[in-house]
Design an enzyme around this catalytic site. Structure first.
Site, PDB file in Angstrom:
ATOM      1  N   ASP A  38       1.241   0.567  19.865  1.00 33.37           N
ATOM      2  CA  ASP A  38       1.486   0.685  18.454  1.00 33.37           C
ATOM      3  C   ASP A  38       0.411   0.397  17.599  1.00 33.37           C
ATOM      4  OD1 ASP A  38       4.108   1.209  18.448  1.00 33.37           O
ATOM      5  OD2 ASP A  38       4.614  -1.078  18.625  1.00 33.37           O
ATOM      6  N   LYS A  74       1.641   4.579  13.603  1.00 37.45           N
ATOM      7  CA  LYS A  74       0.860   4.337  12.293  1.00 37.45           C
ATOM      8  C   LYS A  74       1.528   3.399  11.485  1.00 37.45           C
ATOM      9  CE  LYS A  74      -1.484   8.384  12.399  1.00 37.45           C
ATOM     10  NZ  LYS A  74      -1.044   9.766  12.789  1.00 37.45           N
ATOM     11  N   MET A 113       7.993  -7.607   7.660  1.00 32.65           N
ATOM     12  CA  MET A 113       8.039  -6.365   6.887  1.00 32.65           C
ATOM     13  C   MET A 113       8.703  -6.601   5.263  1.00 32.65           C
ATOM     14  SD  MET A 113       9.333  -4.069   9.997  1.00 32.65           S
ATOM     15  CE  MET A 113      10.677  -5.091  10.657  1.00 32.65           C
TER      16      MET A 113
HETATM   17  N1  SAH Z   1       7.536  -7.332  17.134  1.00 35.92           N
HETATM   18  C1  SAH Z   1       6.511  -7.672  16.199  1.00 35.92           C
HETATM   19  C2  SAH Z   1       7.030  -7.488  14.751  1.00 35.92           C
HETATM   20  C3  SAH Z   1       7.197  -6.084  14.221  1.00 35.92           C
HETATM   21  S1  SAH Z   1       7.744  -5.908  12.792  1.00 35.92           S
HETATM   22  C4  SAH Z   1       6.552  -9.017  16.448  1.00 35.92           C
HETATM   23  O1  SAH Z   1       7.320  -9.859  17.255  1.00 35.92           O
HETATM   24  O2  SAH Z   1       5.748  -9.838  15.835  1.00 35.92           O
HETATM   25  C5  SAH Z   1       5.981  -5.786  11.910  1.00 35.92           C
HETATM   26  C6  SAH Z   1       5.896  -6.883  11.054  1.00 35.92           C
HETATM   27  O3  SAH Z   1       5.644  -8.170  11.594  1.00 35.92           O
HETATM   28  C7  SAH Z   1       4.827  -6.655   9.917  1.00 35.92           C
HETATM   29  O4  SAH Z   1       5.253  -5.929   8.841  1.00 35.92           O
HETATM   30  C8  SAH Z   1       4.648  -8.176   9.474  1.00 35.92           C
HETATM   31  O5  SAH Z   1       5.640  -8.845   8.730  1.00 35.92           O
HETATM   32  C9  SAH Z   1       4.628  -8.795  10.909  1.00 35.92           C
HETATM   33  N2  SAH Z   1       3.401  -9.152  11.694  1.00 35.92           N
HETATM   34  C10 SAH Z   1       3.078  -8.427  12.805  1.00 35.92           C
HETATM   35  N3  SAH Z   1       1.933  -8.859  13.283  1.00 35.92           N
HETATM   36  C11 SAH Z   1       1.264  -9.791  12.194  1.00 35.92           C
HETATM   37  C12 SAH Z   1       0.193 -10.582  11.990  1.00 35.92           C
HETATM   38  N4  SAH Z   1      -0.707 -10.428  12.927  1.00 35.92           N
HETATM   39  N5  SAH Z   1       0.376 -11.434  10.921  1.00 35.92           N
HETATM   40  C13 SAH Z   1       1.151 -11.329   9.999  1.00 35.92           C
HETATM   41  N6  SAH Z   1       2.198 -10.698  10.050  1.00 35.92           N
HETATM   42  C14 SAH Z   1       2.361  -9.890  11.084  1.00 35.92           C
END
Ligand code: SAH
Length: 470
Positions: free
Chosen positions: A248, A270, A383
């Site tokens: 991803d 993306k 998100m």
């Molecule tokens: N599966 C992922 C989440 C995917 S949804 C997990 O468990 O973290 C995508 C959202 O995750 C983004 O919009 C943001 O809100 C959050 N996110 C993912 N990586 C991040 C990071 N390094 N810092 C802050 N927010 C993050």
């Protein structure tokens, strides 16, 4: 990458060595060991050089350097104690298009010699690109202790059967599987004991019994929020064993670096907003690659089962009858908060933490705002930055204090992590132009950041000038 790594085959190839003293001796030794034909130039020879010349091991190319001496050689080493002469040699080599190493002068090296571990035919080379040779040597020592003494023998024995195995197994992936299995079997311990016959027997047996893999498998791997140090051991092993990796947009470059070099890497995501590879297309790819017998890794940001559509992908795999495994990862709600110095719970401030997606349906009943607006709990919103205004309004309208502390953590756990803090009524402006990905945290625990902030606390970005690292 400051230097392109290569192992040069100098066997029976001509090398010019300018210098005849102690430093040049070390260079000559290594070159002779590699089978090079060494032509040496020097006005004065050390005792060892005299011996080498007498025995014909080194060729005497005269007492003064001249650029025509470069015509017939592959490499040049300038190892005199005369800096002007070394420079002259380097410049002549540059003009002639020959690789040149000037001892202890990185600026005048078109090739450098790494620190090496030699377990012929296995060699490990480590280099700091000239920046910190001592550090490279320290790590060489550490790696040295990890490599079994007999590894060279195992490699040499395997090398004798490479052609046989290639003849029997036509497919590259099949051959890789065969060798991986063999090196993990008794083969290696037989070699360690010096019983080559038993090792060969194992090899032949495994080659006879080798079953081509009809069906591959899929591993859903949580890559964590960004810092590669947060990968689990299982994640790393799966990434190292993969034939194909579908990843991803959220997976950091640092983590992709750890995927097996020869694996096919496919970007299937993306950033939100830009068009996305359809989920159906991803499902189709997973199934197709697995049906080709490949080891497929589906590498997802954070944890695959937290707002990651990992479950949907598994459902497709179940439908298609493809075996799968799941490697959980550190979800952003745990990683980014920890790196921001914000605990999710605290005896005095929050007994509950909720992970919420900001991809809300704009339907108040659905969101149960009354429950979400309760005090003494931490909300972690994924998100959600686009919906910040709506979320803050609803929470306040349903009773959460307007001055509840909030934080927006962008690019959490990564080198460029940034954190903005304020109160619930400010959430829209805090989130408005926050770099993505970003996580919103709402609750009294955010206050603790003042005390607990630790990551990049006094951050002044390091000035890295790759040009000067020679
Ligand atoms: N599966 C992922 C989440 C995917 S949804 C997990 O468990 O973290 C995508 C959202 O995750 C983004 O919009 C943001 O809100 C959050 N996110 C993912 N990586 C991040 C990071 N390094 N810092 C802050 N927010 C993050």
């Amino acid at each position: 990458m400051s230097h392109y790594p290569l192992f040069a085959n100098l066997n029976q190839r001509a090398v010019l060595l300018v210098g005849g003293g102690h430093v040049a001796e070390r260079k000559a030794e290594a070159l002779l060991k590699a089978g090079a034909i060494v032509y040496a130039v020097s006005g004065q020879w050390s005792a060892r050089f005299k011996n080498w010349l007498d025995e014909g091991l080194i060729q005497n190319a005269g007492n003064t350097f001249a650029s025509h001496l470069l015509d017939t050689v592959f490499l040049v080493v300038a190892a005199t104690d005369d800096a002007t002469l070394n420079t002259e040699v380097f410049q002549a080599a540059e003009a002639a298009g020959k690789f040149c190493n000037s001892v202890d002068n990185p600026a005048q090296c078109s090739f450098i010699v790494p620190a090496i571990i030699d377990r012929h035919p296995i060699q490990v080379a480590i280099s700091s690109g000239g920046a910190a040779p001592v550090l490279a040597r320290l790590w060489r020592q550490k790696i040295e202790t990890l490599l079994p003494q007999h590894i060279g023998k195992t490699a040499a024995l395997a090398g004798r059967f490479r052609a046989v195995v290639k003849q029997k197994l036509h497919n590259l992936t099949e051959r890789r599987r065969f060798w991986e299995r063999l090196f993990a079997s008794d083969f290696d311990s037989h070699v360690a004991r010096g019983d080559h016959r038993a090792a060969e027997t194992v090899l032949h047996q495994q080659l006879q019994q080798h079953q081509p893999l009809k069906q591959g498998e899929v591993t859903l791997v949580g890559a964590g929020p960004g810092d590669a140090g947060l990968l689990t051991l299982n994640a790393l092993q799966a990434m190292q064993a993969a034939d194909v990796v579908l990843y991803d947009a959220l997976v950091s470059a640092e983590i992709l670096e750890l995927v097996r070099r020869d694996a096919e890497k496919i970007n299937v995501g993306k950033r939100a907003g830009a068009h996305q590879t359809q989920q159906e297309e991803i499902n189709r790819l997973l199934v197709n690659y697995a049906r080709q017998g490949k080891r497929v890794v589906r590498l997802k940001g954070g944890d695959p089962f937290v707002f990651g559509r990992g479950a949907e992908e598994c459902q497709e795999l179940v439908k298609a009858g493809i075996p799968f495994r799941i490697v959980p990862g550190v979800t952003a709600g745990l990683g980014a908060t920890a790196y921001a110095g914000i605990p999710l719970t605290h005896r005095d401030y929050a007994q509950t933490a909720l992970f919420i997606t900001g991809h809300l349906r704009l339907d108040a009943d659905d969101m149960q705002w009354h429950t979400l607006a309760r005090g003494h709990q931490t909300l972690v919103i994924y998100m959600g930055t686009i919906k910040a205004e709506y979320i803050s309004k609803e929470l306040i309208a349903h009773g959460r204090a307007a001055n509840t502390p909030v934080a927006v953590v962008s690019q959490g756990t990564m080198a460029n992590q940034s954190v903005r803090t304020g109160q619930l009524s400010d959430l829209p402006s805090l989130a408005a132009d926050a770099p993505t990905p970003a996580l919103m945290i709402i609750g009294e625990v955010v206050k603790l950041r003042e005390e607990l902030s630790w990551f990049q606390k006094n951050n002044t970005p390091a000035i890295i000038n790759t040009k000067t690292a020679a």
